[in-house]
Motif scaffolding. Structure first.
Motif, PDB file in Angstrom:
ATOM      1  N   UNK A  63      52.373  43.206  27.613  1.00  0.00           N
ATOM      2  CA  UNK A  63      52.006  41.868  27.137  1.00  0.00           C
ATOM      3  C   UNK A  63      51.881  41.853  25.615  1.00  0.00           C
ATOM      4  N   UNK A  64      51.344  42.922  25.062  1.00  0.00           N
ATOM      5  CA  UNK A  64      51.211  43.016  23.608  1.00  0.00           C
ATOM      6  C   UNK A  64      52.582  43.099  22.949  1.00  0.00           C
ATOM      7  N   UNK A  65      53.470  43.896  23.527  1.00  0.00           N
ATOM      8  CA  UNK A  65      54.821  44.049  22.968  1.00  0.00           C
ATOM      9  C   UNK A  65      55.615  42.748  23.051  1.00  0.00           C
ATOM     10  N   UNK A  66      55.547  42.085  24.219  1.00  0.00           N
ATOM     11  CA  UNK A  66      56.331  40.864  24.448  1.00  0.00           C
ATOM     12  C   UNK A  66      55.638  39.601  23.939  1.00  0.00           C
ATOM     13  N   UNK A  67      54.344  39.727  23.616  1.00  0.00           N
ATOM     14  CA  UNK A  67      53.535  38.577  23.218  1.00  0.00           C
ATOM     15  C   UNK A  67      53.620  37.466  24.262  1.00  0.00           C
ATOM     16  N   UNK A  68      53.522  37.888  25.532  1.00  0.00           N
ATOM     17  CA  UNK A  68      53.601  36.991  26.681  1.00  0.00           C
ATOM     18  C   UNK A  68      52.576  37.435  27.701  1.00  0.00           C
ATOM     19  N   UNK A  69      52.009  36.479  28.430  1.00  0.00           N
ATOM     20  CA  UNK A  69      51.058  36.808  29.489  1.00  0.00           C
ATOM     21  C   UNK A  69      51.819  37.058  30.789  1.00  0.00           C
ATOM     22  N   UNK A  70      51.511  38.162  31.462  1.00  0.00           N
ATOM     23  CA  UNK A  70      52.103  38.480  32.757  1.00  0.00           C
ATOM     24  C   UNK A  70      50.989  38.602  33.782  1.00  0.00           C
ATOM     25  N   UNK A  71      51.195  37.977  34.936  1.00  0.00           N
ATOM     26  CA  UNK A  71      50.223  38.084  36.019  1.00  0.00           C
ATOM     27  C   UNK A  71      50.815  38.942  37.128  1.00  0.00           C
ATOM     28  N   UNK A  72      50.088  39.982  37.512  1.00  0.00           N
ATOM     29  CA  UNK A  72      50.525  40.890  38.565  1.00  0.00           C
ATOM     30  C   UNK A  72      49.555  40.749  39.726  1.00  0.00           C
ATOM     31  N   UNK A  73      50.074  40.346  40.881  1.00  0.00           N
ATOM     32  CA  UNK A  73      49.218  40.155  42.054  1.00  0.00           C
ATOM     33  C   UNK A  73      48.593  41.478  42.464  1.00  0.00           C
ATOM     34  N   UNK A  74      47.285  41.434  42.691  1.00  0.00           N
ATOM     35  CA  UNK A  74      46.582  42.620  43.164  1.00  0.00           C
ATOM     36  C   UNK A  74      46.182  43.610  42.090  1.00  0.00           C
ATOM     37  N   UNK A  75      46.462  43.300  40.834  1.00  0.00           N
ATOM     38  CA  UNK A  75      46.128  44.241  39.761  1.00  0.00           C
ATOM     39  C   UNK A  75      44.633  44.276  39.494  1.00  0.00           C
ATOM     40  N   UNK A  76      43.994  43.122  39.580  1.00  0.00           N
ATOM     41  CA  UNK A  76      42.573  43.056  39.286  1.00  0.00           C
ATOM     42  C   UNK A  76      41.771  42.787  40.553  1.00  0.00           C
ATOM     43  N   UNK A  77      42.016  43.583  41.582  1.00  0.00           N
ATOM     44  CA  UNK A  77      41.244  43.474  42.813  1.00  0.00           C
ATOM     45  C   UNK A  77      39.819  43.906  42.549  1.00  0.00           C
ATOM     46  N   UNK A  78      38.904  43.154  43.084  1.00  0.00           N
ATOM     47  CA  UNK A  78      37.499  43.516  42.955  1.00  0.00           C
ATOM     48  C   UNK A  78      37.214  44.604  43.988  1.00  0.00           C
ATOM     49  N   UNK A  79      36.834  45.781  43.546  1.00  0.00           N
ATOM     50  CA  UNK A  79      36.626  46.907  44.450  1.00  0.00           C
ATOM     51  C   UNK A  79      35.571  46.622  45.503  1.00  0.00           C
ATOM     52  N   UNK A  80      34.600  45.778  45.211  1.00  0.00           N
ATOM     53  CA  UNK A  80      33.567  45.497  46.182  1.00  0.00           C
ATOM     54  C   UNK A  80      34.123  44.700  47.363  1.00  0.00           C
ATOM     55  N   UNK A  81      35.279  44.107  47.212  1.00  0.00           N
ATOM     56  CA  UNK A  81      35.926  43.406  48.328  1.00  0.00           C
ATOM     57  C   UNK A  81      36.687  44.384  49.221  1.00  0.00           C
ATOM     58  N   UNK A  82      36.838  45.585  48.761  1.00  0.00           N
ATOM     59  CA  UNK A  82      37.526  46.605  49.540  1.00  0.00           C
ATOM     60  C   UNK A  82      36.598  47.805  49.688  1.00  0.00           C
ATOM     61  N   UNK A  83      35.622  47.687  50.592  1.00  0.00           N
ATOM     62  CA  UNK A  83      34.634  48.761  50.722  1.00  0.00           C
ATOM     63  C   UNK A  83      35.266  50.068  51.183  1.00  0.00           C
ATOM     64  N   UNK A  84      34.676  51.167  50.734  1.00  0.00           N
ATOM     65  CA  UNK A  84      35.170  52.499  51.091  1.00  0.00           C
ATOM     66  C   UNK A  84      34.055  53.300  51.727  1.00  0.00           C
ATOM     67  N   UNK A  85      34.434  54.247  52.543  1.00  0.00           N
ATOM     68  CA  UNK A  85      33.478  55.163  53.146  1.00  0.00           C
ATOM     69  C   UNK A  85      33.142  56.221  52.101  1.00  0.00           C
ATOM     70  N   UNK A  86      31.831  56.445  51.877  1.00  0.00           N
ATOM     71  CA  UNK A  86      31.436  57.450  50.891  1.00  0.00           C
ATOM     72  C   UNK A  86      31.338  58.832  51.536  1.00  0.00           C
ATOM     73  N   UNK A  87      30.925  59.832  50.755  1.00  0.00           N
ATOM     74  CA  UNK A  87      30.893  61.205  51.255  1.00  0.00           C
ATOM     75  C   UNK A  87      29.813  61.432  52.310  1.00  0.00           C
ATOM     76  N   UNK A  88      28.898  60.476  52.485  1.00  0.00           N
ATOM     77  CA  UNK A  88      27.881  60.572  53.532  1.00  0.00           C
ATOM     78  C   UNK A  88      28.335  59.851  54.803  1.00  0.00           C
ATOM     79  N   UNK A  89      29.602  59.432  54.823  1.00  0.00           N
ATOM     80  CA  UNK A  89      30.187  58.675  55.935  1.00  0.00           C
ATOM     81  C   UNK A  89      29.492  57.324  56.120  1.00  0.00           C
TER      82      UNK A  89
END
Length: 125
Positions: A63-89
């Protein structure tokens, strides 16, 4: 030269011989992928990028090189919306970050848990 300085000089020489990690930044491939409407996960696979943060940096650079805004689907996913199992299961789900589609949830509500077809289904009791 003292023994300490000799070992330091050897470390510096070995350090200069270490393999440099080359960037996988390819602006034309990234630009083409964005114009094709590919998601962040698809672009990461295509460009052999392992971390989403690296792809974010590549997109910002483009974006800096092209001086244009690009939107990429799924690039800024909020991690809290995709919960993960931690090391304590443990799996922690923060309901304030999930679209409950009108379901009213209050402190102390209980849920039954059902596992079906690789899905975990919570039903309010």
């Amino acid at each position: 030269m003292s023994k300490k300085n000799d070992s330091l000089a050897m470390d510096v020489q070995e350090g200069s011989e270490k393999k440099k990690i080359e960037s996988k930044y390819n602006p034309s491939l990234l630009r083409e992928s964005i114009f094709d409407g590919m998601t962040a996960s698809e672009i990461m696979t295509k460009m052999d990028v392992k971390h989403r943060q690296t792809l974010k940096q590549y997109v910002l650079k483009l974006m800096s090189d092209d001086k244009t805004y690009y939107e990429v689907k799924g690039l800024y996913l909020n991690n809290s919306r995709r919960p993960k199992v931690n090391n304590k299961m443990e799996l922690k789900i923060y309901l304030k970050n999930i679209d409950l589609q009108g379901l009213v949830v209050n402190d102390g509500d209980e849920f039954s848990v059902l596992v079906e077809d690789e899905k975990i289904i919570l039903t309010k009791v």
